[in-house]
Design a protein around this motif. Structure first.
Motif, PDB file in Angstrom:
ATOM      1  N   VAL A   1     -44.307 -71.139  36.080  1.00 37.87           N
ATOM      2  CA  VAL A   1     -45.262 -71.486  37.144  1.00 37.87           C
ATOM      3  C   VAL A   1     -45.887 -72.848  36.869  1.00 37.87           C
ATOM      4  N   LEU A   2     -46.224 -73.124  35.619  1.00 35.05           N
ATOM      5  CA  LEU A   2     -46.758 -74.451  35.275  1.00 35.05           C
ATOM      6  C   LEU A   2     -45.756 -75.545  35.628  1.00 35.05           C
ATOM      7  N   LEU A   3     -44.500 -75.315  35.296  1.00 38.63           N
ATOM      8  CA  LEU A   3     -43.475 -76.311  35.610  1.00 38.63           C
ATOM      9  C   LEU A   3     -43.338 -76.497  37.118  1.00 38.63           C
ATOM     10  N   ALA A   4     -43.310 -75.384  37.870  1.00 34.93           N
ATOM     11  CA  ALA A   4     -43.116 -75.479  39.317  1.00 34.93           C
ATOM     12  C   ALA A   4     -44.290 -76.193  39.991  1.00 34.93           C
ATOM     13  N   THR A   5     -45.522 -75.813  39.642  1.00 32.43           N
ATOM     14  CA  THR A   5     -46.683 -76.463  40.255  1.00 32.43           C
ATOM     15  C   THR A   5     -46.801 -77.914  39.800  1.00 32.43           C
ATOM     16  N   GLY A   6     -46.409 -78.192  38.564  1.00 28.72           N
ATOM     17  CA  GLY A   6     -46.430 -79.572  38.096  1.00 28.72           C
ATOM     18  C   GLY A   6     -45.462 -80.451  38.848  1.00 28.72           C
ATOM     19  N   LEU A   7     -44.263 -79.931  39.095  1.00 24.76           N
ATOM     20  CA  LEU A   7     -43.286 -80.702  39.873  1.00 24.76           C
ATOM     21  C   LEU A   7     -43.741 -80.880  41.318  1.00 24.76           C
ATOM     22  N   TYR A   8     -44.399 -79.847  41.834  1.00 24.03           N
ATOM     23  CA  TYR A   8     -44.944 -79.956  43.200  1.00 24.03           C
ATOM     24  C   TYR A   8     -45.980 -81.076  43.270  1.00 24.03           C
TER      25      TYR A   8
ATOM     26  N   ALA B   1     -53.445 -85.428  35.457  1.00 19.71           N
ATOM     27  CA  ALA B   1     -53.161 -85.427  34.021  1.00 19.71           C
ATOM     28  C   ALA B   1     -54.086 -84.463  33.280  1.00 19.71           C
ATOM     29  N   LEU B   2     -55.359 -84.437  33.639  1.00 15.35           N
ATOM     30  CA  LEU B   2     -56.309 -83.524  32.987  1.00 15.35           C
ATOM     31  C   LEU B   2     -55.948 -82.069  33.277  1.00 15.35           C
ATOM     32  N   LEU B   3     -55.626 -81.766  34.542  1.00 19.67           N
ATOM     33  CA  LEU B   3     -55.312 -80.388  34.905  1.00 19.67           C
ATOM     34  C   LEU B   3     -54.063 -79.889  34.187  1.00 19.67           C
ATOM     35  N   PHE B   4     -52.958 -80.609  34.313  1.00 15.79           N
ATOM     36  CA  PHE B   4     -51.702 -80.114  33.772  1.00 15.79           C
ATOM     37  C   PHE B   4     -51.567 -80.372  32.277  1.00 15.79           C
ATOM     38  N   GLY B   5     -52.199 -81.421  31.774  1.00 20.64           N
ATOM     39  CA  GLY B   5     -52.186 -81.640  30.332  1.00 20.64           C
ATOM     40  C   GLY B   5     -52.935 -80.537  29.599  1.00 20.64           C
ATOM     41  N   THR B   6     -54.108 -80.172  30.117  1.00 22.32           N
ATOM     42  CA  THR B   6     -54.860 -79.072  29.514  1.00 22.32           C
ATOM     43  C   THR B   6     -54.094 -77.758  29.621  1.00 22.32           C
ATOM     44  N   ALA B   7     -53.484 -77.523  30.782  1.00 23.69           N
ATOM     45  CA  ALA B   7     -52.712 -76.289  30.968  1.00 23.69           C
ATOM     46  C   ALA B   7     -51.538 -76.231  29.995  1.00 23.69           C
ATOM     47  N   HIS B   8     -50.886 -77.363  29.760  1.00 29.95           N
ATOM     48  CA  HIS B   8     -49.757 -77.393  28.827  1.00 29.95           C
ATOM     49  C   HIS B   8     -50.210 -77.063  27.409  1.00 29.95           C
ATOM     50  N   ARG B   9     -51.342 -77.611  26.985  1.00 36.64           N
ATOM     51  CA  ARG B   9     -51.836 -77.348  25.631  1.00 36.64           C
ATOM     52  C   ARG B   9     -52.277 -75.898  25.475  1.00 36.64           C
ATOM     53  N   ARG B  10     -52.944 -75.339  26.496  1.00 32.25           N
ATOM     54  CA  ARG B  10     -53.449 -73.980  26.407  1.00 32.25           C
ATOM     55  C   ARG B  10     -52.388 -72.932  26.726  1.00 32.25           C
ATOM     56  N   GLY B  11     -51.329 -73.335  27.397  1.00 29.62           N
ATOM     57  CA  GLY B  11     -50.323 -72.384  27.825  1.00 29.62           C
ATOM     58  C   GLY B  11     -50.552 -71.846  29.222  1.00 29.62           C
ATOM     59  N   TRP B  12     -51.716 -72.161  29.817  1.00 34.40           N
ATOM     60  CA  TRP B  12     -52.004 -71.700  31.169  1.00 34.40           C
ATOM     61  C   TRP B  12     -53.170 -72.504  31.721  1.00 34.40           C
ATOM     62  N   PHE B  13     -53.407 -72.367  33.033  1.00 39.35           N
ATOM     63  CA  PHE B  13     -54.459 -73.120  33.683  1.00 39.35           C
ATOM     64  C   PHE B  13     -55.838 -72.681  33.188  1.00 39.35           C
ATOM     65  N   ALA B  14     -56.709 -73.661  32.985  1.00 38.13           N
ATOM     66  CA  ALA B  14     -58.117 -73.374  32.722  1.00 38.13           C
ATOM     67  C   ALA B  14     -58.841 -73.353  34.068  1.00 38.13           C
TER      68      ALA B  14
END
Length: 400
Positions: free
Chosen positions: A15-22, A56-69
């Motif tokens: 889901v992170l990958l799909a929303t990031g590509l979107y 960058a803040l949204l998806f970078g943080t999500a990548h580090r945490r493994g999911w959306f904050a």
């Protein structure tokens, strides 16, 4: 942890990958619009930089945490989905926004992140904010494009929510199935270990006690006392063992271990390292001789074999010799072992009472578990030829 993570973790990464590509697709459109634009170009670059920073803040943080904050999702909704189009409307002019509405377009990917990363009630609130943004930015002048963006916001949130629900459900089912498979495999391993101990006890301690009880040997003889001491040590290890795998299948003889074997006293050996087959068979012969059986053994060109093969062949020979002691009514046996290229054939023969193959002595438990099952487990074959008053011949062949 399993390689690749749990099913839920894999769903989150997808889901992170799909929303990031979107989001990336919207940013590419925005970049093209800014590059081609001629009105208030500097301000457009500032707005684009703001969108890039928020993404960058949204998806970078999500990548580090493994999911959306959730906090960062709301920040993205308020900045990228609301402040950006409204700010562009008043800073660049209404005409600029309506003619080049890339700032409104970002609301769709903001809705997708909200649909996946927020709770159901929070998603409804985020969608309301995102729906209000293009209406405020249009300053009451609705257009077909803006209505299309409103539909995009709703559909993006709904699809992201549905995808996330489906993938979470599938991931959870996968995790449950994996957990059940692990538990089943653990049960099979415990059952196999119990069977290994049962076979070892049958081939060693039970054979010794049966021979002593029948009065076939002098219980005070030094060799018998030595064998009893080794088997008592094996029983002690078996009782005191914690979670460490036992030694029942790791050695050649009645105490369940040999020098360099897999027991606690001698450390661990490579399970499939080749070992001398003759040494393993000779250990089984000596164990039977301790109980008074006279054995004539001959070895010819025996190869080195993987350790599990040597263990199984030696244990099967021990059981065949124990059967001579307990059931054949004779104190003499012959063993021959010869190499056949990379394999071997081992034969145990006696001239005792023999038996009806349809009604083996002791119900056939020893032959079935300690001989046939052991050989089948290593890809070998055991054949037993006997008849009443005609003795018994046991042939062990590996590979089959």
């Amino acid at each position: 942890m399993r390689v690749g993570g749990s099913g839920l973790q894999r769903a989150q990464r997808f889901v992170l990958l799909a929303t990031g590509l979107y989001r990336l697709s919207h940013l590419v459109v925005a970049l093209g619009a800014v590059v081609r634009g001629t009105v208030a170009g500097a301000a457009c670059w500032v707005l684009l930089g703001t969108a890039l920073a928020a993404s960058a803040l949204l998806f970078g943080t999500a990548h580090r945490r493994g999911w959306f904050a959730p906090a960062w999702v709301w920040a993205d909704v308020l900045v990228t989905g609301f402040a950006l189009p409204v700010g562009a409307s008043y800073a660049l002019g209404l005409g600029t926004v309506l003619a080049n509405p890339w700032t409104v377009l970002l609301g769709g990917s903001a809705a997708a992140a909200a649909g996946a990363g927020l709770g159901l009630r929070s998603v409804a609130g985020a969608v309301a904010v995102l729906l209000a943004a293009p209406l405020v930015a249009a300053q009451g002048q609705a257009t077909g494009a803006l209505f299309g963006h409103l539909s995009s916001v709703v559909s993006s949130a709904v699809m992201a929510r549905v995808f996330w629900w489906y993938l979470t459900r599938q991931g959870t089912l996968l995790d449950r199935a994996t957990e059940q498979a692990v538990r089943a495999e653990a049960r099979r391993a415990r059952q196999a270990e119990r069977m290994a101990h049962h076979r070892a006890l049958h081939d060693t301690v039970l054979a010794t006690l049966t021979t002593i009880a029948a009065g076939r040997v002098d219980a005070n003889a030094p060799e018998v006392r030595e064998r009893c001491g080794r088997e008592a040590a094996y029983l002690r290890r078996l009782i005191q063992r914690d979670d460490e795998p036992g030694c029942a299948e790791d050695g050649w003889a009645e105490d369940g271990c040999a020098e360099g074997g897999g027991c606690r006293e001698h450390g661990r050996a490579e399970p499939f390292a080749e070992v001398p087959l003759g040494a393993a068979l000779e250990e089984a012969v000596r164990g039977a001789e301790c109980l008074g059986l006279r054995i004539t053994a001959q070895y010819a060109a025996l190869p080195g074999v993987p350790r599990p093969v040597a263990v199984a062949l030696a244990a099967a020979v021990s059981e065949a010799l124990n059967n001579v002691l307990c059931h054949a009514g004779t104190g003499r046996a012959w063993l021959t072992a010869a190499g056949t290229g990379r394999g071997a054939v081992v034969t145990v023969v006696d001239r005792g009472a023999g038996f009806d193959p349809g009604r083996p002595p002791g119900g056939g438990t020893g032959l079935r578990r300690s001989v046939h099952q052991r050989l089948a487990g290593i890809g070998g074959r055991a054949e037993v030829d006997s008849a009443p008053d005609e003795g018994t011949r046991v042939e062990l062949r590996w590979p089959a």
